[in-house]
Design a protein around this motif. Structure first.
Motif, PDB file in Angstrom:
ATOM      1  N   SER A   1     -12.979   4.359  -5.046  1.00 33.83           N
ATOM      2  CA  SER A   1     -11.754   3.939  -5.708  1.00 33.83           C
ATOM      3  C   SER A   1     -11.996   3.473  -7.140  1.00 33.83           C
ATOM      4  O   SER A   1     -13.126   3.250  -7.562  1.00 33.83           O
ATOM      5  CB  SER A   1     -11.113   2.787  -4.921  1.00 33.83           C
ATOM      6  N   LYS A   2     -10.887   3.346  -7.852  1.00 35.36           N
ATOM      7  CA  LYS A   2     -10.892   2.697  -9.165  1.00 35.36           C
ATOM      8  C   LYS A   2     -10.046   1.440  -9.020  1.00 35.36           C
ATOM      9  O   LYS A   2      -8.934   1.483  -8.498  1.00 35.36           O
ATOM     10  CB  LYS A   2     -10.294   3.619 -10.232  1.00 35.36           C
ATOM     11  N   THR A   3     -10.586   0.313  -9.466  1.00 31.83           N
ATOM     12  CA  THR A   3      -9.921  -0.970  -9.249  1.00 31.83           C
ATOM     13  C   THR A   3      -9.741  -1.719 -10.563  1.00 31.83           C
ATOM     14  O   THR A   3     -10.641  -1.755 -11.395  1.00 31.83           O
ATOM     15  CB  THR A   3     -10.738  -1.847  -8.277  1.00 31.83           C
TER      16      THR A   3
ATOM     17  N   THR B   1       0.826  -1.212   0.000  1.00 27.70           N
ATOM     18  CA  THR B   1       0.000   0.000   0.000  1.00 27.70           C
ATOM     19  C   THR B   1       0.859   1.260   0.000  1.00 27.70           C
ATOM     20  O   THR B   1       1.777   1.387   0.807  1.00 27.70           O
ATOM     21  CB  THR B   1      -0.935   0.033   1.232  1.00 27.70           C
TER      22      THR B   1
ATOM     23  N   LYS C   1      -4.824   6.443  -1.840  1.00 26.09           N
ATOM     24  CA  LYS C   1      -4.069   5.219  -1.548  1.00 26.09           C
ATOM     25  C   LYS C   1      -3.991   4.358  -2.803  1.00 26.09           C
ATOM     26  O   LYS C   1      -4.963   4.270  -3.568  1.00 26.09           O
ATOM     27  CB  LYS C   1      -4.750   4.407  -0.436  1.00 26.09           C
ATOM     28  N   LEU C   2      -2.846   3.741  -2.982  1.00 31.39           N
ATOM     29  CA  LEU C   2      -2.656   2.801  -4.085  1.00 31.39           C
ATOM     30  C   LEU C   2      -2.365   1.439  -3.484  1.00 31.39           C
ATOM     31  O   LEU C   2      -1.364   1.268  -2.776  1.00 31.39           O
ATOM     32  CB  LEU C   2      -1.502   3.255  -4.988  1.00 31.39           C
ATOM     33  N   HIS C   3      -3.250   0.475  -3.709  1.00 27.83           N
ATOM     34  CA  HIS C   3      -3.050  -0.898  -3.234  1.00 27.83           C
ATOM     35  C   HIS C   3      -2.572  -1.765  -4.396  1.00 27.83           C
ATOM     36  O   HIS C   3      -3.254  -1.865  -5.417  1.00 27.83           O
ATOM     37  CB  HIS C   3      -4.359  -1.496  -2.696  1.00 27.83           C
TER      38      HIS C   3
ATOM     39  N   ASP D   1     -11.854  -0.662   0.776  1.00 33.11           N
ATOM     40  CA  ASP D   1     -11.919   0.550  -0.042  1.00 33.11           C
ATOM     41  C   ASP D   1     -11.810   0.237  -1.530  1.00 33.11           C
ATOM     42  O   ASP D   1     -12.472   0.853  -2.360  1.00 33.11           O
ATOM     43  CB  ASP D   1     -10.801   1.530   0.352  1.00 33.11           C
ATOM     44  N   SER D   2     -10.971  -0.720  -1.861  1.00 33.02           N
ATOM     45  CA  SER D   2     -10.765  -1.064  -3.271  1.00 33.02           C
ATOM     46  C   SER D   2     -11.971  -1.773  -3.875  1.00 33.02           C
ATOM     47  O   SER D   2     -12.239  -1.642  -5.069  1.00 33.02           O
ATOM     48  CB  SER D   2      -9.533  -1.964  -3.416  1.00 33.02           C
TER      49      SER D   2
ATOM     50  N   LEU E   1      -8.982  -4.766   1.866  1.00 35.21           N
ATOM     51  CA  LEU E   1      -9.338  -4.348   0.506  1.00 35.21           C
ATOM     52  C   LEU E   1     -10.720  -3.708   0.425  1.00 35.21           C
ATOM     53  O   LEU E   1     -11.251  -3.518  -0.668  1.00 35.21           O
ATOM     54  CB  LEU E   1      -9.294  -5.561  -0.435  1.00 35.21           C
TER      55      LEU E   1
ATOM     56  N   ASN F   1     -17.971   1.195  -8.977  1.00 34.26           N
ATOM     57  CA  ASN F   1     -17.546   2.173  -7.977  1.00 34.26           C
ATOM     58  C   ASN F   1     -17.559   3.567  -8.585  1.00 34.26           C
ATOM     59  O   ASN F   1     -17.300   3.726  -9.781  1.00 34.26           O
ATOM     60  CB  ASN F   1     -16.122   1.873  -7.472  1.00 34.26           C
TER      61      ASN F   1
END
Length: 200
Positions: A103-105, A13, A34-36, A97-98, A95, A136
């Motif tokens: 977010s964009k997933t 993350t 945030k970037l997961h 939020d993702s 995960l 989303n």
């Protein structure tokens, strides 16, 4: 990460914050994201791997977390579910939020073309297809007050433009435009006053 085995989920993350300096005496804006980066271990069948002991326990836990992730995806896609089981697994909690948040997933599914793994390949494709149906709506993460100020700024600029255009109108439309101009001017002063109060 599991330091004792290559079979594990990996989640990396990165938290990014950006501060935009305001012009003149305007207050700056802070935005955060945030970037997961997630690498999920693939599910495996005990009958094929012949796993025993600790390796079997490990595979069972991995399969259970993937199953929970599948349940969360199904609940999100269904749209009728009143409860999304994020807390049923550490993986889905991390995960959250993702999957169903702001977010964009992107999901990349790895498959094996070998006929020996046809069942696993088909299951993976179905899994990815369900995830693809999650919708989303990503929005900017910022202070609500900053968002309101930005909205007021845009509307004030639009009202300024309308007032300038109304001042140039002549002839038959002069009376109608005068009414519009009065309304725009009242709205302009109201927004400008509110904007100044919020900035304090």
């Amino acid at each position: 990460m599991n330091t004792h085995s290559s079979r594990s989920h990996a989640i990396f993350t990165i938290t990014v914050e950006r501060y935009c300096q305001g012009e003149g005496d305007e207050k700056g804006q802070l935005r955060m994201g945030k970037l997961h980066l997630v690498d999920l271990a693939g599910s495996e069948r005990q009958a094929k791997t012949g796993a025993t002991g600790d390796r079997l326990k490990e595979a069972t836990k991995i399969n259970l977390s993937l199953s929970t992730l599948g349940n969360v995806i199904s609940a999100l896609v269904d749209g009728k579910s009143t409860h999304i089981p994020y807390r049923d697994s550490k993986l889905t909690r991390l995960l959250q939020d993702s999957l169903g948040g702001n977010s964009k997933t992107v999901m990349l599914a790895n498959i094996n073309p070998a006929s020996y793994n046809a069942d696993e390949t088909l299951a993976t494709l179905r899994y990815a297809n369900r995830a693809k149906n999650i919708k989303n709506r990503a929005m900017i993460n910022e202070d609500p007050k900053d968002a309101l100020l930005r909205q007021f700024q845009k509307e004030i600029e639009e009202l300024k433009r309308q007032l300038e255009n109304a001042a140039e109108v002549e002839g038959e439309e002069e009376e109608t435009e005068a009414v519009v101009s009065t309304q725009s001017r009242s709205r302009y002063f109201f927004l400008f006053s509110t904007y100044q109060l919020l900035r304090q």
